[in-house]
Motif scaffolding. Structure first.
Motif, mmCIF file in Angstrom:
data_model
loop_
_atom_site.group_PDB
_atom_site.id
_atom_site.type_symbol
_atom_site.label_atom_id
_atom_site.label_comp_id
_atom_site.label_asym_id
_atom_site.label_seq_id
_atom_site.Cartn_x
_atom_site.Cartn_y
_atom_site.Cartn_z
ATOM 1 N N ASP A 1 0.806 -1.216 0.000
ATOM 2 C CA ASP A 1 0.000 0.000 0.000
ATOM 3 C C ASP A 1 0.841 1.268 0.000
ATOM 4 N N ARG A 2 2.156 1.154 0.144
ATOM 5 C CA ARG A 2 3.046 2.321 0.106
ATOM 6 C C ARG A 2 3.745 2.470 -1.243
ATOM 7 N N MET A 3 3.515 1.513 -2.144
ATOM 8 C CA MET A 3 4.260 1.517 -3.403
ATOM 9 C C MET A 3 3.345 1.500 -4.614
ATOM 10 N N VAL A 4 2.230 2.212 -4.521
ATOM 11 C CA VAL A 4 1.247 2.163 -5.596
ATOM 12 C C VAL A 4 1.710 2.871 -6.874
ATOM 13 N N GLU A 5 2.839 3.617 -6.792
ATOM 14 C CA GLU A 5 3.365 4.219 -8.028
ATOM 15 C C GLU A 5 3.887 3.140 -8.982
ATOM 16 N N ASN A 6 4.198 1.978 -8.439
ATOM 17 C CA ASN A 6 4.668 0.864 -9.247
ATOM 18 C C ASN A 6 3.477 0.009 -9.677
ATOM 19 N N ASP A 7 3.403 -0.321 -10.961
ATOM 20 C CA ASP A 7 2.249 -1.046 -11.490
ATOM 21 C C ASP A 7 2.026 -2.380 -10.792
ATOM 22 N N TYR A 8 3.105 -3.085 -10.481
ATOM 23 C CA TYR A 8 2.979 -4.404 -9.861
ATOM 24 C C TYR A 8 2.332 -4.303 -8.481
ATOM 25 N N PHE A 9 2.821 -3.388 -7.659
ATOM 26 C CA PHE A 9 2.294 -3.274 -6.306
ATOM 27 C C PHE A 9 0.877 -2.706 -6.302
ATOM 28 N N ARG A 10 0.588 -1.817 -7.252
ATOM 29 C CA ARG A 10 -0.782 -1.327 -7.369
ATOM 30 C C ARG A 10 -1.723 -2.480 -7.723
ATOM 31 N N ALA A 11 -1.250 -3.375 -8.583
ATOM 32 C CA ALA A 11 -2.061 -4.534 -8.954
ATOM 33 C C ALA A 11 -2.249 -5.479 -7.771
ATOM 34 N N LYS A 12 -1.213 -5.642 -6.935
ATOM 35 C CA LYS A 12 -1.337 -6.482 -5.747
ATOM 36 C C LYS A 12 -2.367 -5.901 -4.774
ATOM 37 N N LEU A 13 -2.425 -4.572 -4.678
ATOM 38 C CA LEU A 13 -3.412 -3.941 -3.806
ATOM 39 C C LEU A 13 -4.826 -4.196 -4.328
ATOM 40 N N VAL A 14 -4.997 -4.159 -5.642
ATOM 41 C CA VAL A 14 -6.292 -4.496 -6.233
ATOM 42 C C VAL A 14 -6.668 -5.930 -5.883
ATOM 43 N N GLN A 15 -5.707 -6.839 -5.985
ATOM 44 C CA GLN A 15 -5.950 -8.231 -5.623
ATOM 45 C C GLN A 15 -6.398 -8.355 -4.162
ATOM 46 N N GLU A 16 -5.701 -7.674 -3.276
ATOM 47 C CA GLU A 16 -6.062 -7.696 -1.854
ATOM 48 C C GLU A 16 -7.484 -7.183 -1.634
ATOM 49 N N ASN A 17 -7.819 -6.094 -2.317
ATOM 50 C CA ASN A 17 -9.154 -5.509 -2.144
ATOM 51 C C ASN A 17 -10.254 -6.448 -2.635
ATOM 52 N N LEU A 18 -9.989 -7.167 -3.722
ATOM 53 C CA LEU A 18 -10.964 -8.140 -4.222
ATOM 54 C C LEU A 18 -11.230 -9.223 -3.173
ATOM 55 N N ILE A 19 -10.173 -9.650 -2.521
ATOM 56 C CA ILE A 19 -10.315 -10.701 -1.505
ATOM 57 C C ILE A 19 -11.085 -10.177 -0.298
ATOM 58 N N ARG A 20 -10.734 -8.976 0.151
ATOM 59 C CA ARG A 20 -11.391 -8.402 1.327
ATOM 60 C C ARG A 20 -12.888 -8.199 1.104
#
Length: 250
Positions: free
Chosen positions: A100-119
């Motif tokens: 959640d601190r590295m959303v400028e990077n496409d990969y980490f932003r995508a991981k945050l989307v994945q986390e949100n889908l699960i939550r």
């Protein structure tokens, strides 16, 4: 307990499968190699049929390589849909400390989307955010190569052994869902530059290592503690130094 591991042929997935099998669980090792494709949904229904637990360690590229957002968003929807249909009682996924601190990077932003889908899925879940694995640090360090040397930001890391991480993930998966994020890291923090120097010395690599206040971590500017767990719940025991010494001796 029947456990479906999605991404089972990868470095982490194969470790988790081995640990589950040693513990006597009924394991479905699912990956493209076994005809299961999380991105297209192919084979997911049969792979998750009757599963009590899903461990999602799928991955797309590395730190921004490839269309990570498309992969994690679509594969997440497919996996969660199949898990609901199958009546899965615990959905666990592997993520990254600092996502959640590295959303400028496409990969980490995508991981945050994945986390949100699960939550938001309604499934009982555990999200395991891990620090960097010892085994992958060569690639992390080499990503900072500039003009024959390494230029690194002044940040600390708390890396963990991939084997220890796999053991913890396995134990968390077969336990009750946390329905929150659990952070996993190594036993000690170390400056990234110091870790790089130790790694290069051990591998007889004479490239110079320097700190650069303008250096980025995979395109992201971070504070000194930006890669450290904020609320560490689980800690491995093996230090990077001891792991490196054992690896060289092996």
């Amino acid at each position: 307990m029947k456990v479906a591991v999605i991404g089972a042929s990868g470095a982490m997935g194969s470790r988790i499968v081995g640990r589950l099998q040693r513990d006597g669980h009924d394991v479905v090792a699912a990956s493209k190699k076994t005809g299961v494709d999380a991105l297209t949904g192919k084979g997911l229904g049969s792979a998750l049929e009757g599963a009590d637990v899903v461990i999602d360690v799928t991955n797309s590229g590395s730190f921004g390589e490839g269309d990570a957002l498309t992969f994690f968003r679509q594969s997440g929807k497919n996996l969660l849909g199949a898990a609901k249909t199958s009546g899965v009682r615990h959905y666990l996924t592997l993520s990254v400390v600092g996502t959640d601190r590295m959303v400028e990077n496409d990969y980490f932003r995508a991981k945050l989307v994945q986390e949100n889908l699960i939550r938001s899925s309604g499934l009982p879940y555990t999200i395991v955010r891990s620090t960097q694995f010892f085994e992958f640090f060569s690639g992390i360090v080499n990503a900072s190569a500039v003009d024959g040397g390494l230029r690194l930001p002044a940040i600390s890391v708390r890396p963990v052994s991939a084997d220890e991480a796999a053991n913890w993930i396995t134990m968390l998966a077969v336990a009750a869902p946390h329905n929150t994020i659990v952070e996993l890291g190594g036993p000690q923090s170390i400056e990234l530059a110091d870790l790089a120097r130790e790694l290069l010395t051990a591998t007889a690599d004479n490239r110079p290592v320097s700190l650069d206040k303008d250096a980025l971590y995979f395109g992201v500017a971070l504070p000194p503690d930006g890669l450290l767990p904020m609320k560490q719940t689980i800690s491995g025991k093996l230090s990077f130094h001891d792991w490196l010494t054992q690896s060289i001796a092996a």
